[in-house]
Motif scaffolding. Sequence first.
Motif, PDB file in Angstrom:
ATOM      1  N   SER A  56       0.808  -1.220   0.000  1.00  0.00           N
ATOM      2  CA  SER A  56       0.000   0.000   0.000  1.00  0.00           C
ATOM      3  C   SER A  56       0.840   1.267   0.000  1.00  0.00           C
ATOM      4  O   SER A  56       0.329   2.340  -0.324  1.00  0.00           O
ATOM      5  N   ASP A  57       2.130   1.151   0.344  1.00  0.00           N
ATOM      6  CA  ASP A  57       2.968   2.346   0.450  1.00  0.00           C
ATOM      7  C   ASP A  57       4.440   1.927   0.435  1.00  0.00           C
ATOM      8  O   ASP A  57       4.768   0.741   0.463  1.00  0.00           O
ATOM      9  N   GLU A  58       5.328   2.926   0.406  1.00  0.00           N
ATOM     10  CA  GLU A  58       6.761   2.658   0.284  1.00  0.00           C
ATOM     11  C   GLU A  58       7.322   1.932   1.505  1.00  0.00           C
ATOM     12  O   GLU A  58       8.217   1.094   1.376  1.00  0.00           O
ATOM     13  N   ILE A  59       6.836   2.264   2.694  1.00  0.00           N
ATOM     14  CA  ILE A  59       7.359   1.610   3.897  1.00  0.00           C
ATOM     15  C   ILE A  59       7.008   0.131   3.893  1.00  0.00           C
ATOM     16  O   ILE A  59       7.855  -0.725   4.191  1.00  0.00           O
ATOM     17  N   SER A  60       5.768  -0.192   3.540  1.00  0.00           N
ATOM     18  CA  SER A  60       5.374  -1.599   3.457  1.00  0.00           C
ATOM     19  C   SER A  60       6.245  -2.345   2.445  1.00  0.00           C
ATOM     20  O   SER A  60       6.688  -3.471   2.697  1.00  0.00           O
ATOM     21  N   ALA A  61       6.488  -1.733   1.301  1.00  0.00           N
ATOM     22  CA  ALA A  61       7.319  -2.364   0.277  1.00  0.00           C
ATOM     23  C   ALA A  61       8.735  -2.592   0.788  1.00  0.00           C
ATOM     24  O   ALA A  61       9.341  -3.639   0.543  1.00  0.00           O
ATOM     25  N   ARG A  62       9.265  -1.618   1.523  1.00  0.00           N
ATOM     26  CA  ARG A  62      10.607  -1.744   2.086  1.00  0.00           C
ATOM     27  C   ARG A  62      10.676  -2.884   3.101  1.00  0.00           C
ATOM     28  O   ARG A  62      11.636  -3.662   3.105  1.00  0.00           O
ATOM     29  N   LEU A  63       9.668  -3.014   3.933  1.00  0.00           N
ATOM     30  CA  LEU A  63       9.643  -4.098   4.914  1.00  0.00           C
ATOM     31  C   LEU A  63       9.602  -5.454   4.220  1.00  0.00           C
ATOM     32  O   LEU A  63      10.253  -6.411   4.661  1.00  0.00           O
ATOM     33  N   GLY A  64       8.861  -5.541   3.129  1.00  0.00           N
ATOM     34  CA  GLY A  64       8.814  -6.796   2.379  1.00  0.00           C
ATOM     35  C   GLY A  64      10.153  -7.138   1.762  1.00  0.00           C
ATOM     36  O   GLY A  64      10.604  -8.292   1.813  1.00  0.00           O
ATOM     37  N   ASP A  65      10.815  -6.141   1.175  1.00  0.00           N
ATOM     38  CA  ASP A  65      12.136  -6.371   0.575  1.00  0.00           C
ATOM     39  C   ASP A  65      13.148  -6.816   1.629  1.00  0.00           C
ATOM     40  O   ASP A  65      13.976  -7.703   1.381  1.00  0.00           O
ATOM     41  N   LEU A  66      13.103  -6.185   2.793  1.00  0.00           N
ATOM     42  CA  LEU A  66      14.023  -6.557   3.872  1.00  0.00           C
ATOM     43  C   LEU A  66      13.840  -8.019   4.264  1.00  0.00           C
ATOM     44  O   LEU A  66      14.823  -8.755   4.444  1.00  0.00           O
ATOM     45  N   GLN A  67      12.603  -8.435   4.393  1.00  0.00           N
ATOM     46  CA  GLN A  67      12.351  -9.811   4.812  1.00  0.00           C
ATOM     47  C   GLN A  67      12.817 -10.811   3.768  1.00  0.00           C
ATOM     48  O   GLN A  67      13.368 -11.863   4.099  1.00  0.00           O
ATOM     49  N   PHE A  68      12.607 -10.474   2.499  1.00  0.00           N
ATOM     50  CA  PHE A  68      13.063 -11.386   1.455  1.00  0.00           C
ATOM     51  C   PHE A  68      14.590 -11.452   1.432  1.00  0.00           C
ATOM     52  O   PHE A  68      15.171 -12.535   1.346  1.00  0.00           O
ATOM     53  N   ASP A  69      15.237 -10.295   1.524  1.00  0.00           N
ATOM     54  CA  ASP A  69      16.700 -10.266   1.474  1.00  0.00           C
ATOM     55  C   ASP A  69      17.328 -10.969   2.667  1.00  0.00           C
ATOM     56  O   ASP A  69      18.344 -11.666   2.532  1.00  0.00           O
ATOM     57  N   LEU A  70      16.754 -10.784   3.858  1.00  0.00           N
ATOM     58  CA  LEU A  70      17.372 -11.268   5.093  1.00  0.00           C
ATOM     59  C   LEU A  70      16.865 -12.642   5.520  1.00  0.00           C
ATOM     60  O   LEU A  70      17.497 -13.305   6.339  1.00  0.00           O
ATOM     61  N   GLY A  71      15.702 -13.042   5.004  1.00  0.00           N
ATOM     62  CA  GLY A  71      15.159 -14.334   5.382  1.00  0.00           C
ATOM     63  C   GLY A  71      14.600 -14.373   6.783  1.00  0.00           C
ATOM     64  O   GLY A  71      14.484 -15.453   7.391  1.00  0.00           O
TER      65      GLY A  71
END
Length: 239
Positions: A56-71
């Motif tokens: 829904s927004d940039e912060i949500s997208a950033r949190l998703g990317d972090l989780q994918f990158d870091l596992g």
Amino acid sequence: MAGERRARMLGRLAATESAGTMSAMLSRLCAELTQLGGAEIMLGFDGELHGSLCSSDEISARLGDLQFDLGEGPAVDAIEIGRPVLEPDLANPVTTRWMAFTGPALEAGARAVFSFPLQVGAAHLGALDLYRDRPGPLTVVQHAEALFSADIATEAVLAVQAGAPPDTLASELEIGAHFHYVVQQAAGMVAVQLGISVTDALIRLRADAFGNSRPLEGVARDIVERVVRFDRITDSHDG
């Protein structure tokens, strides 16, 4: 009453012009229903994230990317255990967890994170991630709305996925989504190079990205483009 409300929400989503528009509306709808800062739908199977369907927004997208990158992170845990994962105070948690995820998530603007699994019986499809820019637990109403939102998201994904061939993702779900196919491809190549499982290869990729302060996709692209081979890295370390 609840069934009528569910039908209305699904009708709103079905009336959109395209799957990409539907996905964007889905995340905004979840944020609106829960009255939280933002929402993201993460798709994942067998305890592993595959990427973001919508945010829904940039912060949500950033949190998703972090989780994918870091596992690691709330969606990773929710998909693995099949239960909601609630962290009302990310900066001062009762139990320390997500050592790599927490710092960058706070920097992104999240102060509380909540994740609800998307599942049908024992089958896990992903998770609904929600965040807020101030600490504090969900109210009873917000928790109920989050469960309702996760139910809507699950039904929406299943409805689109129903026409896809077995073991493939519906092309409609890929429109506007952010799936890290290059990472999956690289993990397969590293698995062959090192004679390990794809899951272990993905762990190696994440460790290399984290240790060198690089995006996971950047490391994966080097593998796919044959700039780097992990068996040669191992040999040089052994030597």
